[in-house]
Design an enzyme around this catalytic site. Structure first.
Site, PDB file in Angstrom:
ATOM      1  N   HIS A  63       0.750  -0.855  -0.089  1.00  0.00           N
ATOM      2  CA  HIS A  63      -0.224   0.107  -0.304  1.00  0.00           C
ATOM      3  C   HIS A  63       0.375   1.260   0.356  1.00  0.00           C
ATOM      4  O   HIS A  63       1.679   1.211   0.889  1.00  0.00           O
ATOM      5  CB  HIS A  63      -0.727  -0.105   0.879  1.00  0.00           C
ATOM      6  CG  HIS A  63      -2.021  -1.263   1.483  1.00  0.00           C
ATOM      7  ND1 HIS A  63      -1.508  -2.059   1.887  1.00  0.00           N
ATOM      8  CD2 HIS A  63      -3.085  -1.472   1.014  1.00  0.00           C
ATOM      9  CE1 HIS A  63      -3.253  -3.400   2.221  1.00  0.00           C
ATOM     10  NE2 HIS A  63      -3.668  -2.392   1.273  1.00  0.00           N
ATOM     11  N   THR A 140      -7.493   3.611  -5.407  1.00  0.00           N
ATOM     12  CA  THR A 140      -7.330   3.757  -4.305  1.00  0.00           C
ATOM     13  C   THR A 140      -7.570   2.315  -2.959  1.00  0.00           C
ATOM     14  O   THR A 140      -7.884   1.933  -4.042  1.00  0.00           O
ATOM     15  CB  THR A 140      -8.243   4.730  -3.321  1.00  0.00           C
ATOM     16  OG1 THR A 140      -9.671   4.389  -3.753  1.00  0.00           O
ATOM     17  CG2 THR A 140      -8.520   5.832  -4.693  1.00  0.00           C
ATOM     18  N   ASP A 141      -7.530   2.707  -1.789  1.00  0.00           N
ATOM     19  CA  ASP A 141      -8.152   1.428  -1.179  1.00  0.00           C
ATOM     20  C   ASP A 141      -9.727   1.404  -1.085  1.00  0.00           C
ATOM     21  O   ASP A 141      -9.513   2.337  -1.722  1.00  0.00           O
ATOM     22  CB  ASP A 141      -7.128   1.435   0.261  1.00  0.00           C
ATOM     23  CG  ASP A 141      -6.519   0.087   0.549  1.00  0.00           C
ATOM     24  OD1 ASP A 141      -8.182  -0.932   0.192  1.00  0.00           O
ATOM     25  OD2 ASP A 141      -6.154  -0.535   1.616  1.00  0.00           O
ATOM     26  N   TRP A 142      -9.603   0.804  -0.957  1.00  0.00           N
ATOM     27  CA  TRP A 142     -10.975   0.864  -0.014  1.00  0.00           C
ATOM     28  C   TRP A 142     -12.353   1.797   0.841  1.00  0.00           C
ATOM     29  O   TRP A 142     -11.726   2.011   1.453  1.00  0.00           O
ATOM     30  CB  TRP A 142     -12.128  -0.513  -0.491  1.00  0.00           C
ATOM     31  CG  TRP A 142     -12.148  -1.511  -1.301  1.00  0.00           C
ATOM     32  CD1 TRP A 142     -13.386  -1.793  -1.735  1.00  0.00           C
ATOM     33  CD2 TRP A 142     -11.691  -2.132  -2.236  1.00  0.00           C
ATOM     34  NE1 TRP A 142     -14.015  -2.564  -2.373  1.00  0.00           N
ATOM     35  CE2 TRP A 142     -12.387  -3.108  -3.044  1.00  0.00           C
ATOM     36  CE3 TRP A 142     -10.303  -1.263  -2.726  1.00  0.00           C
ATOM     37  CZ2 TRP A 142     -11.279  -3.123  -4.526  1.00  0.00           C
ATOM     38  CZ3 TRP A 142      -9.439  -2.660  -3.644  1.00  0.00           C
ATOM     39  CH2 TRP A 142      -9.951  -2.571  -4.605  1.00  0.00           C
TER      40      TRP A 142
END
Length: 214
Positions: A63, A140-142
């Site tokens: 990430h 993006t991450d969720w």
């Protein structure tokens, strides 16, 4: 892994995870490679080359960046010096991008020096694209753009973050409002669309039969 992705019709593998093991209580250490950026970068690059040798499939290294704890992961601010950021926390990502060119990068939930990673032009555009030559997409991450996430939807494409996951009506309205008031330019948004289409056309979703390349 790539053969399994083909079997299930999946184009992007949301891995490998390659953040530095800084906090032993980080709930995702089991999927992050190492406390050594050289080892993390070389392993992620090798995995990426293997997966992307199979047509239509790609990796998503994550990430990005400085996601080293799970406590308050959407609000924590990773305050890092320029030297430590470059030599430790970004180095693995840099190695993977320069030597394997993954299909995608996923940003992290946390802030880096006061700016949410999903909204960071320094990370997404300056470092990844301009300095390392990354040619894939950034996502993006969720739910990072939802109320509890802290990231601003329109600042994602402004930063060079091409894809908001999972995306919502509010995200679209926020981006349109930014286009109307001039905060986000049409050119910046179109650049994201071009990058998305370039990668999508090389995936299983579009019946790609060629080895992934830009």
């Amino acid at each position: 892994m790539a053969e399994e992705m083909q079997e299930f019709g999946i184009s992007w593998w949301l891995a490998p995870g390659m953040n530095i093991h800084r906090n032993p209580l980080c709930g995702r250490n089991f999927e992050y490679y190492s406390e050594d950026p050289l080892v993390s970068g070389c392993m992620a690059a090798a995995i990426t080359r293997g997966v992307q040798s199979v047509p239509g499939t790609g990796t998503t290294i994550k990430h990005f960046a400085c996601n080293n704890q799970e406590d308050n992961r959407m609000g924590v601010d990773s305050v890092v010096s320029e030297r430590a950021l470059r030599e430790i926390y970004l180095r693995g990502f840099e190695i993977a991008v320069r030597t394997a060119q993954p299909m995608a990068i996923m940003t992290s939930y946390n802030l880096v020096n006061g700016v949410h990673a999903a909204n960071s032009r320094d990370l997404c555009t300056q470092a990844a694209r301009k300095e390392w030559g990354f040619r894939g997409i950034i996502m993006t991450d969720w739910t990072t753009t939802e109320a509890h996430g802290g990231s601003t939807p329109w600042r994602c494409p402004w930063a060079g973050n091409d894809l908001i996951m999972p995306g919502s009506k509010n995200d679209g309205e926020n981006i349109l409002a930014a286009l109307r008031d001039g905060s986000l330019s049409r050119e910046e948004l179109e650049e994201c669309v071009i990058r998305l289409l370039t990668v999508i056309f090389q995936t299983l979703a579009c019946g790609c039969e060629k080895t992934y390349c830009f």
